[in-house]
Write an enzyme that holds these catalytic residues in place. Structure first.
Site, PDB file in Angstrom:
ATOM      1  N   ARG A  81       6.140  10.434 -12.960  1.00 20.17           N
ATOM      2  CA  ARG A  81       6.693   9.032 -12.985  1.00 20.17           C
ATOM      3  C   ARG A  81       5.778   8.152 -13.830  1.00 20.17           C
ATOM      4  O   ARG A  81       4.683   8.092 -13.446  1.00 20.17           O
ATOM      5  CB  ARG A  81       6.964   8.674 -11.248  1.00 20.17           C
ATOM      6  CG  ARG A  81       7.547   7.248 -11.111  1.00 20.17           C
ATOM      7  CD  ARG A  81       7.625   6.969  -9.740  1.00 20.17           C
ATOM      8  NE  ARG A  81       8.419   8.003  -9.117  1.00 20.17           N
ATOM      9  CZ  ARG A  81       8.156   8.074  -7.714  1.00 20.17           C
ATOM     10  NH1 ARG A  81       7.260   7.672  -6.900  1.00 20.17           N
ATOM     11  NH2 ARG A  81       9.002   9.051  -6.921  1.00 20.17           N
ATOM     12  N   ARG A 150       2.698   0.267  -5.984  1.00 18.83           N
ATOM     13  CA  ARG A 150       3.490   0.853  -7.060  1.00 18.83           C
ATOM     14  C   ARG A 150       3.846   0.050  -8.255  1.00 18.83           C
ATOM     15  O   ARG A 150       3.415  -0.974  -8.325  1.00 18.83           O
ATOM     16  CB  ARG A 150       4.521   1.671  -6.328  1.00 18.83           C
ATOM     17  CG  ARG A 150       4.158   2.456  -5.069  1.00 18.83           C
ATOM     18  CD  ARG A 150       4.088   3.816  -5.420  1.00 18.83           C
ATOM     19  NE  ARG A 150       3.677   4.733  -4.306  1.00 18.83           N
ATOM     20  CZ  ARG A 150       4.570   5.455  -3.740  1.00 18.83           C
ATOM     21  NH1 ARG A 150       5.903   5.571  -4.077  1.00 18.83           N
ATOM     22  NH2 ARG A 150       4.163   6.353  -2.816  1.00 18.83           N
ATOM     23  N   LYS A 214       1.918   3.429   0.889  1.00 23.41           N
ATOM     24  CA  LYS A 214       2.322   2.976  -0.369  1.00 23.41           C
ATOM     25  C   LYS A 214       2.908   1.596  -0.278  1.00 23.41           C
ATOM     26  O   LYS A 214       2.931   0.946   1.003  1.00 23.41           O
ATOM     27  CB  LYS A 214       3.775   3.652  -1.106  1.00 23.41           C
ATOM     28  CG  LYS A 214       4.773   3.728   0.167  1.00 23.41           C
ATOM     29  CD  LYS A 214       6.012   4.532  -0.736  1.00 23.41           C
ATOM     30  CE  LYS A 214       7.134   4.838   0.486  1.00 23.41           C
ATOM     31  NZ  LYS A 214       8.058   5.720  -0.038  1.00 23.41           N
ATOM     32  N   LYS A 216       4.875  -2.087  -2.229  1.00 22.02           N
ATOM     33  CA  LYS A 216       5.735  -2.316  -3.208  1.00 22.02           C
ATOM     34  C   LYS A 216       5.934  -3.806  -3.470  1.00 22.02           C
ATOM     35  O   LYS A 216       5.995  -4.546  -2.639  1.00 22.02           O
ATOM     36  CB  LYS A 216       7.101  -1.505  -3.001  1.00 22.02           C
ATOM     37  CG  LYS A 216       7.220  -0.176  -2.904  1.00 22.02           C
ATOM     38  CD  LYS A 216       8.330   0.461  -2.581  1.00 22.02           C
ATOM     39  CE  LYS A 216       8.044   1.979  -2.659  1.00 22.02           C
ATOM     40  NZ  LYS A 216       9.698   2.642  -2.362  1.00 22.02           N
ATOM     41  N   CYS A 435      19.649   8.699  -4.565  1.00 21.84           N
ATOM     42  CA  CYS A 435      18.317   9.254  -4.987  1.00 21.84           C
ATOM     43  C   CYS A 435      18.455  10.589  -5.563  1.00 21.84           C
ATOM     44  O   CYS A 435      19.480  11.188  -5.495  1.00 21.84           O
ATOM     45  CB  CYS A 435      17.604   9.127  -3.681  1.00 21.84           C
ATOM     46  SG  CYS A 435      18.221  10.536  -2.591  1.00 21.84           S
ATOM     47  N   CYS A 480      17.647  11.757   2.379  1.00 22.87           N
ATOM     48  CA  CYS A 480      17.008  11.721   3.665  1.00 22.87           C
ATOM     49  C   CYS A 480      16.575  10.245   4.155  1.00 22.87           C
ATOM     50  O   CYS A 480      16.807   9.293   3.291  1.00 22.87           O
ATOM     51  CB  CYS A 480      15.526  12.377   3.574  1.00 22.87           C
ATOM     52  SG  CYS A 480      14.409  11.544   2.618  1.00 22.87           S
ATOM     53  N   CYS A 484      14.834   5.918  -0.719  1.00 21.68           N
ATOM     54  CA  CYS A 484      14.392   5.756  -2.124  1.00 21.68           C
ATOM     55  C   CYS A 484      15.536   5.117  -2.902  1.00 21.68           C
ATOM     56  O   CYS A 484      15.622   4.414  -3.879  1.00 21.68           O
ATOM     57  CB  CYS A 484      14.243   7.015  -2.878  1.00 21.68           C
ATOM     58  SG  CYS A 484      12.929   7.750  -2.287  1.00 21.68           S
TER      59      CYS A 484
END
Length: 570
Positions: A81, A150, A214, A216, A435, A480, A484
């Site tokens: 990514r 991120r 993470k 964001k 996603c 899931c 995302c």
């Protein structure tokens, strides 16, 4: 008044904390294991560290069973990514990514919901060359994944060019200033020599253990909430007065992920706590990150996101701690208004006589198909384009800053390759996000990107029967519950539960300001279509003027409003 003493949750650190502690600032044994050609995979400890370098080890799950029968190791490959703040790329960078996808990847590019490129199918022995060629194009993959900040998102807004340009510069500054300071990435992938005897610089903000999970950041420019600012750990809402950016409202504690069956986990919306001037946002971001560093949950990773830290400590307590660390107080939040969280398709004229074209990319997958040469068409546009290319958080692209002379040539290429600005497809499909899910995501329980277009084919029949083809309804699907594709902000949302089975959610706000609520659990396609036939028919007949679908299902009592993530499961 005595200030509340803040404490982090008790419990033994998770194994990931051990891995980070022993990693020598994200190095681990990555340099050595990437040279090992006996296996296409890498040890789990190093794979955990790979995330901080912008990559995950995956395997092709379509081939998993057959390879097991043949006593072969899984078909290991890497997802890579790019870190690209604001989603802005040059045409030259687009061409490099297009070329690398063919040379080292699976031939396709995935446009992510965080406005960047993602490549799949890269073999271990090609990783270093891929990263070096990305670096040569003035891009990198540092901190595109992992327990750090991120990719910083910002509004696409091609029709607000002056404001967007300024906001974009702030997103770049935030992204660069919040990077980890370790030189591990440069040593492992770019052959930077480590000077003998030179001590490792300590991470002044992250510390040796980095963050619990993470983090964001996203910047929205009203009236468009295209980046879903309330889904961010730290959201910044641009305040514009008389055409000038005067500052940002600050929102904290958003996040979409959850775990099936665990009511202690839930999606959450960020909450506005005040207003700051543009030059103050780095200080705010840094101090918010250090609060999460110090008080986030390092024992249970599923409860480690900043949203849980805010909810556990209390919004006002976190705000007080932030202001104490800043040494100054936030101003009172200023008024703003969002009216949508989608993209604006087609040609739009901006300032300076420049044009901007938003193209619909279903599922964000840039590939050539038998009857649709999307990747080739975009490559040909990039070859002649002299402006920039923007990836949107809705997985689309904007051919931006097109001169009047180039507009005609680009329009001819659009026509030649049949590229779509969404004009001839349903508003439902234009408002869809999915996603990656199967076959590459190891967490996926069900299909998403490969299945949602086929499901929409069938939902469109219901939409057409009820005269709703031009009615925008956001629909999102994830394989899931990690979120995302920001499923909990879809007016219709699906979370994969098992192969062919989904939890179905309704009732999110069209502007991204309210979460959805579960409507049906663990249902397949037949039940999905049956339920939507009833609900969409009611919407067509009973809706008020200009009423959005998410608002209607709340007003009609079909689901209750989710006023806060803590009652998402109620």
């Amino acid at each position: 008044m005595v200030k509340q003493k803040l404490i982090a949750p008790e419990g033994a650190p998770s194994d990931v904390e051990r891995i980070k502690r022993e990693s020598n600032y994200l190095r681990g044994t990555l340099k050595e294991v990437m040279l090992d050609r006996i296996s296409a995979g890498i040890p789990d400890d190093d794979n955990r560290l790979m995330k901080h370098h912008g990559s995950y080890l995956q395997d092709d799950r379509d081939l998993r069973n057959e390879r097991q029968k043949q006593k072969l190791e899984p078909a290991y490959q890497f997802m890579l990514r790019v870190r690209m703040p604001g989603g802005v790329a040059t045409p030259e960078q687009w061409l490099v990514m297009d070329d690398l996808a063919e040379k080292y990847g699976n031939g396709t590019l995935k446009l992510t919901t965080r406005e960047t490129f993602q490549m799949h199918g890269i073999l271990k022995w090609n990783m270093k060359s891929t990263i070096q060629e990305i670096h040569s194009a003035l891009l990198d993959t540092i901190a595109a994944c992992g327990d750090v900040n991120r990719n910083v998102m910002c509004a696409s807004n091609p029709y607000q060019s002056e404001v967007h340009a300024e906001v974009y510069e702030w997103s770049k500054k935030l992204s660069n200033d919040l990077l980890p300071r370790t030189r591990a990435y440069h040593e492992i992938w770019l052959d930077e020599e480590k000077v003998a005897g030179t001590p490792e610089v300590e991470e002044p903000m992250y510390g040796p253990l980095y963050l619990p999970r993470k983090f964001k950041i996203g910047i929205a420019v009203p009236p468009s909430n295209d980046i879903d600012v309330f889904s961010q750990d730290l959201g910044l809402i641009a305040i514009v007065e008389e055409g000038k950016l005067i500052g940002f409202n600050v929102a904290i504690g958003g996040g979409m992920g959850m775990t099936h069956g665990d009511k202690e986990t839930y999606p959450q919306l960020a909450k506005v706590i005040g207003f700051v001037k543009p030059e103050q946002i780095y200080d705010v971001a840094e101090k918010v990150i250090t609060i999460q560093r110090d008080y986030g949950n390092r024992s249970e990773r599923k409860n480690a996101r900043f949203k849980y830290t805010v909810d556990r400590l209390g919004l006002e307590t976190v705000k007080e701690e932030l202001e104490e660390r800043l040494g100054w107080s936030l101003d009172e939040a200023k008024p703003y208004h969002f009216d949508n969280n989608g993209d604006r398709y087609g040609w739009v004229k901006g300032i300076g006589g420049k044009w901007h074209l938003t193209l619909f990319i279903e599922g964000g997958r840039v590939a050539d198909f038998d009857d649709y040469k999307l990747k080739t068409g975009l490559r040909e546009i990039a070859k002649i384009h002299t402006g920039d290319i923007r990836l949107t958080s809705n997985q689309n692209i904007i051919i931006a800053n097109v001169s009047a002379q180039k507009k005609k040539k680009i329009s001819e290429l659009i026509e030649k390759y049949g590229l779509t600005d969404g004009e001839h497809i349903s508003a439902l499909r234009r408002s869809s996000i999915a996603c990656v899910a199967l076959p590459t995501c190891g967490l996926a329980m069900a299909e998403a990107e490969r299945y949602l277009p086929r499901l929409i084919d069938k939902i469109e029949n219901i939409v057409d029967e009820n005269g709703l083809r031009d009615k925008e309804i956001t629909i999102r699907m994830t394989g899931c519950p990690n979120g995302c594709a920001r499923h909990a902000l879809g007016e219709i949302g699906f979370i994969g539960k098992a192969p062919g089975k989904y939890n179905m959610y309704l009732g999110a706000a069209h502007d991204g300001s309210r979460l959805s609520k579960m409507y049906r659990e663990n249902i397949g396609e037949a039940e999905i279509l049956s339920e939507l036939k009833v609900v969409l028919s009611r919407y067509a007949k009973e809706r008020e003027q200009d009423e959005h679908f998410g608002d209607f299902v709340i007003r009609a009592g079909i689901v209750q409003a989710t006023t806060d993530g803590t009652n998402f499961h109620a």
